[in-house]
Write an enzyme that holds these catalytic residues in place. Structure first.
Site: not given
Ligand code: NDP
Length: 445
Positions: A124, A164
């Site tokens: 990571k 991510d």
């Molecule tokens: P994105 O950046 O596309 O979206 C993240 C979302 O979560 C946004 O809506 C963001 O809001 C919100 N968010 C982020 N940090 C916080 C926080 N501290 N408190 C509240 N809301 C928060 O990321 P992903 O959708 O790619 O990833 C989401 C999760 O899934 C993570 O845990 C990631 O590790 C996991 N994941 C992702 C994969 C992938 O293929 N993308 C694969 C496997 C796991 P805002 O826009 O306001 O920051």
């Protein structure tokens, strides 16, 4: 091996890394019994070699903002374990990024990648750079500066990064472009690439869709279906939106979506028109508070998470780590929630996980339920090696097969009674066994 002793030692050697300690403790608790059944593991001190990353790169990233001001961020890459394949794992850009968070994610990734059955080790990386509010050119300059430091450490058979939080197709495109220039070769070194330069169809959808396929498998064990169920989802990023899209396609009702500012609730489920609007809004960086301006019937709750705001049958936390705590779990259980399938990595705190398991609901940890993303990255690597592109249907079918397989493994290792599967235990043991046996076969490295 005694979990408490290993944890005491890790906490002493690596203080101030709470997320890393949390992730390791959960896995060690699950595998302790299996580990101790094989004295050879202890003889070769496998547990320490498995918990401590192979290597960590940390570097300063200096870049110019649009006003000509020099900005500095930290960059990291954790290469955790490559016993079963090249290091593989996403890059996160978010102001909260630190070594503890990336070490927990790289550790988790190792077991998740093992579960997919594909040949991928765990890694990571990321930076405390916050992309929100930055211009496109600033993002490009940052990505280039980040890769100018990292490019020597990655490669198609060495370490293959992906997206991510804060890193989507645009950022992967900029990083891949700069890598290609520095390495002077066109290889599948990143996954999540654009479709015109080696990306795989279905990769954007894969994590969310894969979570829904895993959920379907879990529900089937209790004779249930997604159709007609109310599903609370947190987040409104890549994982959350494609999860919501698939839930709705399968006849479920999505009752919440959120971002770091707050949550929008639709007690009877978002309509297709409302969901399409949110999808579009998020594609150009809009915020959830803007949703009621378009649809006054939808209520926005600033600063709130979904779990206590709405009743649901199923919860799919898909934003970030530790976003669902013990009191949220209590509220979900009291409201009749009987399944939790994690899209994010480690979104439930240990207290919440304990409550779900004690209540014997269907609870799938992220390392199993969200493995569809990295599995499809593995499929992207396979297509790049063959210099071929598979159709969306081919990739989707393979993704579904992989999720069914992961579910079967969790059941095999996690069944604790005829009517209850502990998916945490199942995922941890299944993921561990493959990595441990490969490490034993390769000697002390
Ligand atoms: P994105 O950046 O596309 O979206 C993240 C979302 O979560 C946004 O809506 C963001 O809001 C919100 N968010 C982020 N940090 C916080 C926080 N501290 N408190 C509240 N809301 C928060 O990321 P992903 O959708 O790619 O990833 C989401 C999760 O899934 C993570 O845990 C990631 O590790 C996991 N994941 C992702 C994969 C992938 O293929 N993308 C694969 C496997 C796991 P805002 O826009 O306001 O920051």
């Amino acid at each position: 091996m005694k979990t408490a002793e290993v944890m005491a030692d890790l906490k002493k050697r690596f203080p101030n890394e709470p997320e890393y300690h949390q992730a390791v403790e959960e896995v060690l608790t699950s595998i302790e019994e299996v580990y101790n059944r094989n004295p050879q593991y202890e003889e070769y001190n496998l547990i320490e070699r498995l918990c401590i990353p192979d290597r960590i790169f940390a570097f300063r990233v200096s870049w110019l903002d649009d006003h000509g001001k020099v900005r500095n961020n930290m960059g990291y890459r954790i290469q955790h374990n490559n016993a079963i394949g090249p290091y593989k794992g996403g890059i996160r850009f978010h102001s909260s990024v630190n070594l503890s968070i990336l070490k927990f994610l790289a550790f988790e990734q190792t077991f998740k990648n093992s579960l997919t059955t594909l040949a991928m080790g765990g890694a990571k990386g990321g930076s405390d750079f916050q992309p929100r509010g930055k211009s496109d050119k600033e993002i490009m300059r940052f990505c280039q500066a980040f890769i100018s430091e990292l490019w020597r450490q990655i490669g198609p058979d060495t370490d293959v990064p992906a997206g991510d939080i804060g890193v989507g197709a645009r950022e992967v495109g900029y990083m891949f472009g700069y890598y290609k220039k520095m390495a002077q070769e066109f290889t599948g070194t990143f996954t999540g690439k654009g479709m015109t330069f080696g990306g795989s169809l279905m990769r954007p959808e894969a994590t969310g869709y894969g979570n829904c396929y895993f959920l379907e498998c879990m529900l089937k064990t209790r004779g249930e279906k997604i159709e007609g169920k109310k599903v609370a989802i947190s987040g409104a990023g890549n994982v959350a939106l494609y999860t919501a899209q698939k839930i709705m396609a399968l006849g479920g009702k999505v009752v919440s979506l959120s971002d770091s500012g707050g949550t929008v609730i639709a007690p009877e489920g978002f309509s297709q028109e409302q969901f399409d609007y949110i999808f579009e809004l998020k594609s150009y960086g809009g915020r959830m508070y803007e949703v009621p301006e378009q649809f006054p019937e939808l209520k926005y709750y600033p600063g709130e998470r979904p779990w206590k705001l709405v009743k649901c049958d199923i919860a799919m936390p898909s934003a970030t780590q530790n976003e669902l705590d013990g009191s949220d779990a209590e509220a979900l259980l009291a409201g009749g929630c009987f399944a939790v399938s994690e899209g994010a990595n480690m979104p439930s705190t240990p207290e919440a996980v304990k409550k779900f398991i004690d209540a014997k609901i269907l609870y799938a940890p992220g390392k199993a339920a969200n493995a569809g993303g990295v599995a499809t990255s593995g499929l992207e690597m396979a297509q790049n090696s063959q210099k071929l592109s598979w159709t969306a249907e081919e990739v989707d079918n393979k993704l579904r097969g992989i999720m069914e397989n992961i579910h079967a493994k969790c059941v095999e290792y996690g069944r604790v009674s005829p009517d209850f599967v502990n998916y945490v235990k199942g995922a941890n043991i299944a993921g561990f066994m493959k990595v441990a046996n490969a490490m034993m076969a390769q000697g002390v490295l």
